[in-house]
Design a protein around this motif. Structure first.
Motif, mmCIF file in Angstrom:
data_model
loop_
_atom_site.group_PDB
_atom_site.id
_atom_site.type_symbol
_atom_site.label_atom_id
_atom_site.label_comp_id
_atom_site.label_asym_id
_atom_site.label_seq_id
_atom_site.Cartn_x
_atom_site.Cartn_y
_atom_site.Cartn_z
ATOM 1 N N VAL A 146 71.474 6.876 -7.432
ATOM 2 C CA VAL A 146 70.163 6.950 -8.084
ATOM 3 C C VAL A 146 69.993 8.155 -9.012
ATOM 4 O O VAL A 146 68.942 8.299 -9.626
ATOM 5 C CB VAL A 146 69.011 6.906 -7.046
ATOM 6 C CG1 VAL A 146 68.897 5.522 -6.445
ATOM 7 C CG2 VAL A 146 69.187 7.943 -5.957
ATOM 8 N N SER A 147 70.999 9.011 -9.138
ATOM 9 C CA SER A 147 70.921 10.065 -10.164
ATOM 10 C C SER A 147 72.059 9.889 -11.168
ATOM 11 O O SER A 147 71.838 9.490 -12.303
ATOM 12 C CB SER A 147 70.988 11.459 -9.530
ATOM 13 O OG SER A 147 69.824 11.728 -8.785
ATOM 14 N N ILE A 148 73.304 10.167 -10.731
ATOM 15 C CA ILE A 148 74.437 10.083 -11.662
ATOM 16 C C ILE A 148 74.676 8.627 -12.087
ATOM 17 O O ILE A 148 74.919 8.353 -13.273
ATOM 18 C CB ILE A 148 75.711 10.669 -11.014
ATOM 19 C CG1 ILE A 148 75.478 12.134 -10.603
ATOM 20 C CG2 ILE A 148 76.899 10.542 -11.975
ATOM 21 C CD1 ILE A 148 75.131 13.078 -11.723
ATOM 22 N N PRO A 193 76.722 17.644 -8.101
ATOM 23 C CA PRO A 193 76.691 16.928 -6.822
ATOM 24 C C PRO A 193 75.307 16.321 -6.569
ATOM 25 O O PRO A 193 74.577 16.750 -5.686
ATOM 26 C CB PRO A 193 77.024 18.024 -5.811
ATOM 27 C CG PRO A 193 76.500 19.267 -6.433
ATOM 28 C CD PRO A 193 76.707 19.101 -7.920
ATOM 29 N N SER A 194 74.983 15.339 -7.370
ATOM 30 C CA SER A 194 73.710 14.629 -7.258
ATOM 31 C C SER A 194 73.974 13.263 -6.650
ATOM 32 O O SER A 194 75.128 12.866 -6.493
ATOM 33 C CB SER A 194 73.085 14.471 -8.646
ATOM 34 O OG SER A 194 72.633 15.715 -9.132
ATOM 35 N N SER A 195 72.918 12.548 -6.344
ATOM 36 C CA SER A 195 73.086 11.225 -5.745
ATOM 37 C C SER A 195 73.937 10.344 -6.671
ATOM 38 O O SER A 195 73.603 10.154 -7.844
ATOM 39 C CB SER A 195 71.720 10.572 -5.526
ATOM 40 O OG SER A 195 71.915 9.248 -5.106
ATOM 41 N N PRO A 233 75.779 13.159 3.324
ATOM 42 C CA PRO A 233 75.186 13.947 2.233
ATOM 43 C C PRO A 233 74.845 15.353 2.738
ATOM 44 O O PRO A 233 74.519 15.516 3.918
ATOM 45 C CB PRO A 233 73.901 13.192 1.894
ATOM 46 C CG PRO A 233 73.971 11.883 2.595
ATOM 47 C CD PRO A 233 74.939 12.020 3.710
ATOM 48 N N VAL A 234 74.918 16.329 1.848
ATOM 49 C CA VAL A 234 74.516 17.689 2.229
ATOM 50 C C VAL A 234 73.042 17.680 2.636
ATOM 51 O O VAL A 234 72.634 18.353 3.575
ATOM 52 C CB VAL A 234 74.769 18.676 1.063
ATOM 53 C CG1 VAL A 234 74.242 20.061 1.387
ATOM 54 C CG2 VAL A 234 76.255 18.717 0.734
ATOM 55 N N GLU A 235 72.224 16.917 1.931
ATOM 56 C CA GLU A 235 70.826 16.703 2.319
ATOM 57 C C GLU A 235 70.369 15.380 1.712
ATOM 58 O O GLU A 235 70.985 14.879 0.769
ATOM 59 C CB GLU A 235 69.925 17.859 1.844
ATOM 60 C CG GLU A 235 69.971 18.066 0.348
ATOM 61 C CD GLU A 235 69.244 19.312 -0.122
ATOM 62 O OE1 GLU A 235 69.075 20.255 0.654
ATOM 63 O OE2 GLU A 235 68.842 19.317 -1.298
HETATM 64 P P1 GDP Z 1 67.339 14.230 -6.153
HETATM 65 O O1 GDP Z 1 67.230 13.619 -7.515
HETATM 66 O O2 GDP Z 1 66.282 15.268 -5.863
HETATM 67 O O3 GDP Z 1 67.573 13.260 -5.038
HETATM 68 O O4 GDP Z 1 68.614 15.145 -6.170
HETATM 69 P P2 GDP Z 1 70.085 14.950 -6.657
HETATM 70 O O5 GDP Z 1 70.419 13.524 -6.903
HETATM 71 O O6 GDP Z 1 70.359 15.945 -7.724
HETATM 72 O O7 GDP Z 1 70.848 15.499 -5.393
HETATM 73 C C1 GDP Z 1 70.905 14.861 -4.153
HETATM 74 C C2 GDP Z 1 72.288 15.105 -3.622
HETATM 75 O O8 GDP Z 1 72.605 16.490 -3.687
HETATM 76 C C3 GDP Z 1 72.435 14.730 -2.167
HETATM 77 O O9 GDP Z 1 73.330 13.656 -2.085
HETATM 78 C C4 GDP Z 1 73.014 15.988 -1.511
HETATM 79 O O10 GDP Z 1 74.071 15.664 -0.648
HETATM 80 C C5 GDP Z 1 73.500 16.800 -2.682
HETATM 81 N N1 GDP Z 1 73.412 18.251 -2.468
HETATM 82 C C6 GDP Z 1 72.300 18.958 -2.191
HETATM 83 N N2 GDP Z 1 72.605 20.273 -2.027
HETATM 84 C C7 GDP Z 1 73.956 20.386 -2.206
HETATM 85 C C8 GDP Z 1 74.865 21.490 -2.166
HETATM 86 O O11 GDP Z 1 74.500 22.636 -1.933
HETATM 87 N N3 GDP Z 1 76.182 21.203 -2.384
HETATM 88 C C9 GDP Z 1 76.618 19.920 -2.654
HETATM 89 N N4 GDP Z 1 77.930 19.745 -2.861
HETATM 90 N N5 GDP Z 1 75.783 18.874 -2.695
HETATM 91 C C10 GDP Z 1 74.465 19.103 -2.484
#
Ligand code: GDP
Length: 307
Positions: free
Chosen positions: A196-198, A191-193, A229-231
């Motif tokens: 900009v991630s996936i 569950p990444s962005s 988003p969760v965060e």
């Molecule tokens: P970044 O590269 O640090 O921005 O991180 P990622 O792309 O890996 O993750 C960002 C995404 O992770 C955000 O869209 C959040 O909504 C999601 N996210 C963060 N914590 C959680 C969680 O505990 N559960 C789920 N399902 N999503 C999460």
């Protein structure tokens, strides 16, 4: 073997959970490098480091950086008038210095990551999506900003006009990436962005097609819960990329070509029918991962869902 496609904060929680469920040796994490950048002449790879620190058990509670780190170097740089908005801790700087020295000596990023992994005692395989430099550039009304400038320096305040990943079109998957996808028993889209991630990982030429070829063994987990988003600002990146719906269903639609099963939060159960209509099987459960127990539980659910 389980393969996880992961960004930083959300991705590392899923990667951590999968290793708690199956052990580190069974996991390969393929990690986004579009967030990478240069600070004070050092190559900084935030998503790779979050995953490595998490797997090594040294990540700070806030979810990035080294636990109990200090920031004396950064504070010193600020007194010399240097821009010190990107949180580089003193212990963390050792990682960036070591990485920069290795790359200047001719090592590829994947070799550096493997060296860091081994020295940190991490047994899981951690692969950058590519060894080639890819840099996400955000355009707003103010102009172009590097990814970390937009997110960290400016707090993702402005609406995004467009997003591009410089270098992505000509990037070559890092050694082992396509092979790991082709031979995995299970591929987990963390569950990444989604943009900009996936989106960046899948944008490396050849990667999206390799994952699509394994669609029946691919399961995604929604980063969006109850329409948000969760965060973090994933909703702004979605809008900036032209997606005006922020929902679990929208996530599933974006991954429908690569992902046969999608996991959504209980509060979004009403979206399941719309996702199934995309020919994506849906699993509904608690997908929040604040702690070890919740990460491990979700990882078991994810593994069981694809058999
Ligand atoms: P970044 O590269 O640090 O921005 O991180 P990622 O792309 O890996 O993750 C960002 C995404 O992770 C955000 O869209 C959040 O909504 C999601 N996210 C963060 N914590 C959680 C969680 O505990 N559960 C789920 N399902 N999503 C999460």
């Amino acid at each position: 073997m389980i393969v996880a496609l992961a960004g930083g904060t959300g991705g590392s929680k899923m990667v951590h959970g999968l290793t708690l469920a199956t052990g580190q040796r069974d996991l390969t994490a393929i990690v986004n490098t579009g967030d990478d950048g240069e600070f004070f002449g050092l190559l900084v790879c935030p998503d790779l480091d979050i995953n490595l620190y998490c797997l090594a058990g040294v990540v700070a509670d806030r979810g990035w950086g080294y636990a109990d780190d200090t920031f004396h170097c950064l504070e010193g740089l600020a007194t010399y008038g240097r821009e010190a908005w990107f949180g580089l801790g003193d212990r963390d700087l050792a990682t960036h210095i070591h990485r920069t020295l290795m790359t200047r000596g001719g090592a590829r990023l994947s070799e550096v990551v493997d060296d860091l992994r081994a020295r940190m005692g991490v047994e899981a395989r951690v692969l950058p999506m590519t060894d080639d430099p890819v840099r996400t550039i955000i355009t707003t009304a103010t102009g172009e900003q590097r990814f970390q400038e937009y997110l960290v320096r400016d707090g993702a305040r402005e609406e995004i006009a467009s997003i591009r990943a410089e270098g992505l079109d000509t990037a070559i998957p890092a050694p082992g990436v396509i092979e790991a996808i082709a031979t995995a028993d299970l591929i987990v889209i963390a569950p990444s962005s989604p943009i900009v991630s996936i989106g960046t990982i899948l944008g490396v030429p050849g990667v999206r097609a390799a994952v699509a070829a394994r669609r029946e063994r691919v399961i995604g987990v929604s980063p969006i819960v109850s329409g948000a988003p969760v965060e973090g600002p994933a909703h702004k990146f979605l809008r900036g990329a032209g997606y005006h719906e922020c929902s679990a269903r929208q996530m599933a639609a974006m991954y429908a070509d690569v992902c046969g099963t999608f996991v959504i939060h209980e509060s979004d159960a009403n979206e399941a029918a719309g996702i199934e209509a995309l020919d994506v099987r849906t699993v509904t459960t608690d997908i929040l991962m604040p702690d070890r127990a919740s990460r491990e539980r979700l990882a078991h659910t994810v593994i069981a869902a694809v058999g």
